[in-house]
Write a protein that holds these residues in place. Structure first.
Motif, PDB file in Angstrom:
ATOM      1  N   LYS A  28       0.807  -1.218   0.000  1.00 38.51           N
ATOM      2  CA  LYS A  28       0.000   0.000   0.000  1.00 38.51           C
ATOM      3  C   LYS A  28       0.846   1.277   0.000  1.00 38.51           C
ATOM      4  CE  LYS A  28      -3.907   2.325   2.068  1.00 38.51           C
ATOM      5  NZ  LYS A  28      -4.938   2.343   3.081  1.00 38.51           N
ATOM      6  N   PRO A  29       1.908   1.382   0.825  1.00 35.93           N
ATOM      7  CA  PRO A  29       2.725   2.604   0.767  1.00 35.93           C
ATOM      8  C   PRO A  29       3.396   2.798  -0.595  1.00 35.93           C
ATOM      9  CG  PRO A  29       3.257   1.310   2.722  1.00 35.93           C
ATOM     10  CD  PRO A  29       2.339   0.498   1.896  1.00 35.93           C
ATOM     11  N   ILE A  30       3.771   1.702  -1.238  1.00 33.20           N
ATOM     12  CA  ILE A  30       4.390   1.797  -2.564  1.00 33.20           C
ATOM     13  C   ILE A  30       3.366   2.306  -3.566  1.00 33.20           C
ATOM     14  CG2 ILE A  30       5.483   0.475  -4.427  1.00 33.20           C
ATOM     15  CD1 ILE A  30       6.472  -1.449  -2.153  1.00 33.20           C
ATOM     16  N   TYR A  31       2.166   1.732  -3.513  1.00 34.07           N
ATOM     17  CA  TYR A  31       1.091   2.171  -4.401  1.00 34.07           C
ATOM     18  C   TYR A  31       0.797   3.662  -4.206  1.00 34.07           C
ATOM     19  CZ  TYR A  31      -3.601   2.808  -6.228  1.00 34.07           C
ATOM     20  OH  TYR A  31      -4.686   3.293  -6.899  1.00 34.07           O
ATOM     21  N   GLU A  32       0.712   4.081  -2.962  1.00 38.03           N
ATOM     22  CA  GLU A  32       0.416   5.486  -2.688  1.00 38.03           C
ATOM     23  C   GLU A  32       1.537   6.395  -3.191  1.00 38.03           C
ATOM     24  OE1 GLU A  32      -0.321   5.322   1.504  1.00 38.03           O
ATOM     25  OE2 GLU A  32      -2.448   4.840   1.225  1.00 38.03           O
ATOM     26  N   GLU A  33       2.773   5.959  -3.036  1.00 35.64           N
ATOM     27  CA  GLU A  33       3.911   6.753  -3.510  1.00 35.64           C
ATOM     28  C   GLU A  33       3.900   6.865  -5.035  1.00 35.64           C
ATOM     29  OE1 GLU A  33       7.283   9.066  -3.040  1.00 35.64           O
ATOM     30  OE2 GLU A  33       6.069   8.243  -1.431  1.00 35.64           O
ATOM     31  N   LEU A  34       3.604   5.755  -5.713  1.00 33.75           N
ATOM     32  CA  LEU A  34       3.607   5.750  -7.174  1.00 33.75           C
ATOM     33  C   LEU A  34       2.411   6.474  -7.777  1.00 33.75           C
ATOM     34  CD1 LEU A  34       4.818   2.108  -7.901  1.00 33.75           C
ATOM     35  CD2 LEU A  34       6.096   4.231  -8.209  1.00 33.75           C
ATOM     36  N   SER A  35       1.374   6.699  -6.995  1.00 29.85           N
ATOM     37  CA  SER A  35       0.200   7.371  -7.537  1.00 29.85           C
ATOM     38  C   SER A  35       0.113   8.831  -7.113  1.00 29.85           C
ATOM     39  CB  SER A  35      -1.072   6.619  -7.132  1.00 29.85           C
ATOM     40  OG  SER A  35      -1.187   6.535  -5.730  1.00 29.85           O
ATOM     41  N   LYS A  36       1.202   9.380  -6.603  1.00 32.94           N
ATOM     42  CA  LYS A  36       1.216  10.801  -6.265  1.00 32.94           C
ATOM     43  C   LYS A  36       1.136  11.640  -7.540  1.00 32.94           C
ATOM     44  CE  LYS A  36       3.522  10.772  -1.833  1.00 32.94           C
ATOM     45  NZ  LYS A  36       4.679  11.200  -1.071  1.00 32.94           N
ATOM     46  N   GLU A  37       0.440  12.739  -7.434  1.00 32.75           N
ATOM     47  CA  GLU A  37       0.178  13.599  -8.592  1.00 32.75           C
ATOM     48  C   GLU A  37       1.466  14.072  -9.274  1.00 32.75           C
ATOM     49  OE1 GLU A  37      -2.379  15.083 -11.293  1.00 32.75           O
ATOM     50  OE2 GLU A  37      -3.022  14.030  -9.483  1.00 32.75           O
ATOM     51  N   GLU A  38       2.470  14.474  -8.485  1.00 31.55           N
ATOM     52  CA  GLU A  38       3.695  15.003  -9.107  1.00 31.55           C
ATOM     53  C   GLU A  38       4.453  13.939  -9.896  1.00 31.55           C
ATOM     54  OE1 GLU A  38       4.210  14.426  -4.685  1.00 31.55           O
ATOM     55  OE2 GLU A  38       2.811  15.615  -5.818  1.00 31.55           O
TER      56      GLU A  38
ATOM     57  N   LEU B  79       2.954  11.288 -11.394  1.00 33.49           N
ATOM     58  CA  LEU B  79       2.128  11.025 -12.570  1.00 33.49           C
ATOM     59  C   LEU B  79       2.281  12.130 -13.611  1.00 33.49           C
ATOM     60  CD1 LEU B  79      -1.064   9.660 -10.798  1.00 33.49           C
ATOM     61  CD2 LEU B  79       0.725   8.356 -11.955  1.00 33.49           C
ATOM     62  N   GLU B  80       2.468  13.376 -13.170  1.00 30.67           N
ATOM     63  CA  GLU B  80       2.676  14.483 -14.106  1.00 30.67           C
ATOM     64  C   GLU B  80       3.976  14.300 -14.885  1.00 30.67           C
ATOM     65  OE1 GLU B  80       2.474  18.046 -11.789  1.00 30.67           O
ATOM     66  OE2 GLU B  80       0.289  17.964 -11.613  1.00 30.67           O
ATOM     67  N   ARG B  81       5.010  13.773 -14.223  1.00 30.37           N
ATOM     68  CA  ARG B  81       6.284  13.540 -14.909  1.00 30.37           C
ATOM     69  C   ARG B  81       6.152  12.460 -15.969  1.00 30.37           C
ATOM     70  NH1 ARG B  81       9.956  12.275 -10.156  1.00 30.37           N
ATOM     71  NH2 ARG B  81      10.873  10.934 -11.710  1.00 30.37           N
ATOM     72  N   CYS B  82       5.232  11.524 -15.777  1.00 28.39           N
ATOM     73  CA  CYS B  82       5.039  10.423 -16.721  1.00 28.39           C
ATOM     74  C   CYS B  82       4.107  10.793 -17.862  1.00 28.39           C
ATOM     75  CB  CYS B  82       4.489   9.192 -15.999  1.00 28.39           C
ATOM     76  SG  CYS B  82       5.585   8.531 -14.732  1.00 28.39           S
ATOM     77  N   ALA B  83       3.436  11.922 -17.779  1.00 30.71           N
ATOM     78  CA  ALA B  83       2.430  12.304 -18.768  1.00 30.71           C
ATOM     79  C   ALA B  83       3.011  12.444 -20.161  1.00 30.71           C
ATOM     80  CB  ALA B  83       1.741  13.600 -18.350  1.00 30.71           C
ATOM     81  N   GLY B  84       4.271  12.838 -20.286  1.00 31.73           N
ATOM     82  CA  GLY B  84       4.888  12.991 -21.597  1.00 31.73           C
ATOM     83  C   GLY B  84       5.299  11.687 -22.237  1.00 31.73           C
ATOM     84  N   GLY B  85       5.199  10.583 -21.519  1.00 25.28           N
ATOM     85  CA  GLY B  85       5.570   9.283 -22.068  1.00 25.28           C
ATOM     86  C   GLY B  85       7.039   8.951 -21.901  1.00 25.28           C
ATOM     87  N   PHE B  86       7.810   9.787 -21.237  1.00 31.99           N
ATOM     88  CA  PHE B  86       9.236   9.550 -21.048  1.00 31.99           C
ATOM     89  C   PHE B  86       9.464   8.849 -19.713  1.00 31.99           C
ATOM     90  CE2 PHE B  86       8.706  13.531 -23.443  1.00 31.99           C
ATOM     91  CZ  PHE B  86       9.193  13.088 -24.661  1.00 31.99           C
ATOM     92  N   THR B  87       9.006   7.602 -19.624  1.00 28.21           N
ATOM     93  CA  THR B  87       9.045   6.909 -18.339  1.00 28.21           C
ATOM     94  C   THR B  87      10.197   5.929 -18.230  1.00 28.21           C
ATOM     95  OG1 THR B  87       7.548   5.215 -19.165  1.00 28.21           O
ATOM     96  CG2 THR B  87       6.555   7.099 -18.034  1.00 28.21           C
TER      97      THR B  87
END
Length: 106
Positions: free
Chosen positions: A23-33, A35-43
């Motif tokens: 659960k803490p990992i999931y919460e960390e990975l779903s933080k807005e900031e 997800l915004e970094r991943c929006a461009g597709g450069f993951t």
């Protein structure tokens, strides 16, 4: 209330120990900031790029032993860090004759 925090499953999809561990990992990975970094597709990070290069070199048709994967990792690391010019160093180290085309390619 129709909120995520109020939703309850009718069953236990995961053991509670597993759920509390991830659960803490999931919460960390779903933080807005993040997800915004991943929006461009450069993951893809550098480690993923190197891993992909290793498995491009290693055969997927024939089974590869640990020595083949180790050699592929050495070649991939050299290529990843130095570019294809590093392939010339590998070939030179194996006493292969390098023609002009090899140098032009690199």
């Amino acid at each position: 209330m129709n909120t995520l925090s109020s939703y309850k499953h009718d069953y236990g999809p995961l053991p509670s120990e597993v759920s509390s561990a991830i659960k803490p990992i999931y919460e960390e990975l779903s933080k807005e900031e993040l997800l915004e970094r991943c929006a461009g597709g450069f993951t893809q990070n550098n480690t993923e790029s190197l891993n992909q290069l290793i498995w491009k070199i290693t055969s997927k048709i024939l089974p590869a032993g640990s020595k083949i994967v180790e050699i592929a990792a050495f070649v991939a690391a050299g290529t990843f860090n130095e570019g294809v010019l590093d392939l010339l160093l590998f070939m030179h180290g194996m006493d292969l004759m390098l023609a002009r085309n090899s140098h032009e390619y690199a």
